[in-house]
Structure formats: C-alpha cells, structure tokens
Scaffold this motif. Structure first.
Motif, PDB file in Angstrom:
ATOM      1  N   ILE A 101      -4.930  -3.926  -1.226  1.00  0.00           N
ATOM      2  CA  ILE A 101      -3.899  -3.041  -1.780  1.00  0.00           C
ATOM      3  C   ILE A 101      -4.513  -1.861  -2.522  1.00  0.00           C
ATOM      4  O   ILE A 101      -4.178  -0.699  -2.253  1.00  0.00           O
ATOM      5  CB  ILE A 101      -2.952  -3.825  -2.696  1.00  0.00           C
ATOM      6  N   SER A 102      -5.425  -2.134  -3.466  1.00  0.00           N
ATOM      7  CA  SER A 102      -5.968  -1.038  -4.270  1.00  0.00           C
ATOM      8  C   SER A 102      -6.796  -0.078  -3.424  1.00  0.00           C
ATOM      9  O   SER A 102      -6.693   1.149  -3.576  1.00  0.00           O
ATOM     10  CB  SER A 102      -6.796  -1.576  -5.439  1.00  0.00           C
ATOM     11  N   VAL A 127      -4.381   1.953  -1.239  1.00  0.00           N
ATOM     12  CA  VAL A 127      -3.699   2.981  -2.027  1.00  0.00           C
ATOM     13  C   VAL A 127      -4.608   4.174  -2.248  1.00  0.00           C
ATOM     14  O   VAL A 127      -4.196   5.337  -2.076  1.00  0.00           O
ATOM     15  CB  VAL A 127      -3.230   2.392  -3.383  1.00  0.00           C
ATOM     16  N   GLY A 134       2.593   1.578  -3.374  1.00  0.00           N
ATOM     17  CA  GLY A 134       1.638   1.958  -4.408  1.00  0.00           C
ATOM     18  C   GLY A 134       1.213   3.411  -4.314  1.00  0.00           C
ATOM     19  O   GLY A 134       1.145   4.116  -5.340  1.00  0.00           O
ATOM     20  N   SER A 135       0.928   3.862  -3.115  1.00  0.00           N
ATOM     21  CA  SER A 135       0.501   5.259  -2.959  1.00  0.00           C
ATOM     22  C   SER A 135       1.648   6.216  -3.267  1.00  0.00           C
ATOM     23  O   SER A 135       1.425   7.288  -3.852  1.00  0.00           O
ATOM     24  CB  SER A 135      -0.039   5.499  -1.543  1.00  0.00           C
ATOM     25  N   ASN A 136       2.871   5.843  -2.918  1.00  0.00           N
ATOM     26  CA  ASN A 136       4.030   6.675  -3.255  1.00  0.00           C
ATOM     27  C   ASN A 136       4.198   6.786  -4.758  1.00  0.00           C
ATOM     28  O   ASN A 136       4.443   7.873  -5.298  1.00  0.00           O
ATOM     29  CB  ASN A 136       5.302   6.096  -2.632  1.00  0.00           C
ATOM     30  N   ILE A 163       0.836  -1.197   0.000  1.00  0.00           N
ATOM     31  CA  ILE A 163       0.000   0.000   0.000  1.00  0.00           C
ATOM     32  C   ILE A 163       0.874   1.252   0.000  1.00  0.00           C
ATOM     33  O   ILE A 163       0.637   2.198  -0.764  1.00  0.00           O
ATOM     34  CB  ILE A 163      -0.938   0.006   1.219  1.00  0.00           C
ATOM     35  N   GLU A 164       1.887   1.244   0.845  1.00  0.00           N
ATOM     36  CA  GLU A 164       2.794   2.396   0.932  1.00  0.00           C
ATOM     37  C   GLU A 164       3.511   2.617  -0.398  1.00  0.00           C
ATOM     38  O   GLU A 164       3.588   3.745  -0.903  1.00  0.00           O
ATOM     39  CB  GLU A 164       3.811   2.166   2.048  1.00  0.00           C
ATOM     40  N   SER A 220       1.283   8.879  -6.279  1.00  0.00           N
ATOM     41  CA  SER A 220       1.321  10.297  -5.881  1.00  0.00           C
ATOM     42  C   SER A 220       2.411  11.069  -6.616  1.00  0.00           C
ATOM     43  O   SER A 220       2.329  12.293  -6.733  1.00  0.00           O
ATOM     44  CB  SER A 220       1.526  10.412  -4.370  1.00  0.00           C
ATOM     45  N   LEU A 236      -0.119   2.018 -11.628  1.00  0.00           N
ATOM     46  CA  LEU A 236      -0.070   0.691 -11.017  1.00  0.00           C
ATOM     47  C   LEU A 236      -0.485  -0.345 -12.053  1.00  0.00           C
ATOM     48  O   LEU A 236      -1.542  -0.219 -12.679  1.00  0.00           O
ATOM     49  CB  LEU A 236      -1.003   0.637  -9.808  1.00  0.00           C
ATOM     50  N   ARG A 294      -5.007   6.277   0.841  1.00  0.00           N
ATOM     51  CA  ARG A 294      -3.816   7.110   1.051  1.00  0.00           C
ATOM     52  C   ARG A 294      -3.747   8.283   0.078  1.00  0.00           C
ATOM     53  O   ARG A 294      -3.143   9.316   0.382  1.00  0.00           O
ATOM     54  CB  ARG A 294      -2.569   6.247   0.891  1.00  0.00           C
TER      55      ARG A 294
END
Length: 303
Positions: free
Chosen positions: A212-213, A216, A59-61, A56-57, A64, A69, A219
């Motif tokens: 996960i999705s 993300v 993916g969001s990084n 998750i971390e 952003s 993805l 976040r």
C-alpha cells in the motif's frame, strides 16, 4: 464487535492441525513447518489483490489532495503500522507528518507490551481527535483478529470526521464485520502457535502495508521506473544509492553524478530533471512543482 467470551471461533484463534506436535519437533522440523505455513501469506495477499489496489487508489487520492495517511492499531498490528510509517521519510523523502502510525499506549508500547490498552474504544476515538483528522485524510485500522476495540473506536471516530477509512484484518467478514469504507481481509489461517498473530498474520500485514505505502508513493510520482528518486540523502549508504541511481539513469560517471547531486541540493529527482532538460535548479524545481513532483510528466513537457 464480538464478545470477549466468543472469540475462540475466530480464524486467528483456531488450532492449526499441522502444528499439533510443535513441542516435539526438532529445530529443523520447526523451520520446515514455519516455511510451509508462511507460504500461505502469499496466497492471502493474492486473494486480497483487488482490495489492496483499491487502498492504493484511495491513499494516493487522499494524499494528492493534501490529506495524510494514518495507521491505527494495538500490539503487533500497531507496531507494524508505526514501522511502515517510519520508513516513508527516508525512502520517499516525505515529511514525518504525511504518513503516521498511531499505536495504543503511545511510543512506550513499541518496546513494551501494553495489550491491555487495546480494550478501550474511547482511547481510539481520542487518538483521532488528538491528530485532528479531517475529511482529507485516510485512516487504516489494523486488527488481526478484527475485534480490537481501540481500532473500532478509531475507525468510527475517523468516519464521523469524514475521513476515508480502511479496515485490515485476518478473519473472514462473516466472523467479524468492521464498519469501514474499504475492508481488506488477509486470510492466512490458524497460526503455528495458536493465537500468536505476530506470526503469519503479522507477516501478511507487513506485506500488505509494504504494497500500500509503496503503491501510494509510486502513484504520487516519487518513483521513476523502479528507482527511489525521492530518496533522502542523509547518510553514506543513501548518498551512494543516490549517485548510483544518477549513474544508472544517465551517462554520467560517479564524479559527475556527485557534482550534479551537489548542484541539485542533494535531490535525485531534481538532478535527473536538470541533466535531461538542461534546466538549472531553480527552474527545475518550478517545473516539478507545476507537475506535482511527477518527474516523467515534467520531462515530457520539456521535450
């Protein structure tokens, strides 16, 4: 990667002693057995909690900073990736390009078996090149048994291009090593029907992709509390959901919520910001852009 002749030792290929008499069970006994075995998917997810959080971390990084993805897989694994990607635009109002599913055999493999295509690592490499994946992107390779050449080829090609890579499989690391930045192992055990990874392995994979999705998107500010504030209002059901969200989070009645939704160009997040701050649609959109779409931060800045 494992030899074709040596795959019998893989956890996903082993014989489940609980279902040795599967063909002799009554319908109710079959249901009970599946229920018993499917409970193991929850344990597998729990044991993978730290690696799922890391995904998750990561993916969001990636998203952003302007990346995308990608899910990559063959057969059931590929179909699950495509399914999760397809659900992101209506749920979170993302562009279809932001989260994409890549499956061996292309669109035709979604409805017709094309498992023979999973044996070609060069096709996985070509898929990565075709999508022009860069160092901004994140690629999740899904392979229940951990050995799929198509996925290994894709992960290697993505890594060479500088993308963040994640492997998701249902076998322990000591059985199959996968070269990726992050390694998610969903150890559900042997299947009720030996080798049929569309069962527990598929269920655990779907659960992991959901986590996960959604994580993300949370976040990225596409959720407020537990509300779908970036829902795409494209049909009667979703319009009703949007109105209910506005009514639940404000003091508006349905008629007022409908009018506000109209003034906000059918955007729930913008509608909430307008209601809570008194801003018009244009100023509200500018404020949301300033805070990268994060409603909570945008509201707090205007108090």
């Amino acid at each position: 990667m494992e030899n074709l002749e040596s795959r019998g030792h893989l956890l996903t290929e082993q014989i489940n002693p609980e279902s040795h008499n599967l063909d002799s069970l009554s319908p109710l006994e079959i249901v009970d057995l599946f229920n018993q075995e499917d409970a193991k998917t929850l344990k597998a997810i729990a044991e993978a909690r730290t690696s799922l959080a890391a995904a998750i971390e990561a993916g969001s990084n990636a998203l952003s900073r302007g990346g995308k993805l990608y899910y990559v897989g063959a057969g059931t694994s590929g179909r699950l990736g495509v399914l999760d990607a397809a659900e992101c635009p209506p749920t979170f109002c993302t562009s279809p390009e932001l989260v994409q599913g890549i499956i061996a055999g292309g669109a035709g493999a979604l409805v017709r078996s094309s498992e023979d295509l999973e044996d070609l690592p060069e096709d996985g490499e070509s898929a990565i090149a075709y999508h022009q994946i860069t160092n901004l992107d994140i690629v999740i390779g899904i392979t229940a048994g951990g050995t799929t050449p198509y996925v290994h080829g894709a992960l290697q090609a993505a890594k060479e291009r500088g993308a963040t890579t994640i492997a998701m499989s249902c076998v322990p690391n000591e059985q199959v090593a996968i070269d990726a930045d992050l390694d998610i192992r969903l150890l559900v055990g042997a299947e009720v029907l030996a080798g049929s990874t569309r069962l527990k392995a598929g269920t655990a994979t779907k659960m992991a992709l959901n986590i996960i999705s959604t994580g993300v998107m949370v976040r990225l500010g596409k959720v407020y509390g537990n509300r779908m504030i970036d829902v795409s209002v494209t049909n009667t059901k979703l319009r009703d959901r949007a109105i209910r969200i506005l009514c639940d989070l404000t003091d508006l009645n349905r008629q007022q919520a409908q009018e506000l939704l109209q003034r906000s160009k059918q955007k729930v997040k913008l509608a909430l910001l307008m209601e809570w701050t008194g801003l018009n649609a244009e100023d509200g959109e500018q404020l949301l852009q300033k805070y990268h779409g994060n409603l909570r931060l945008a509201v707090q800045s205007n108090l």
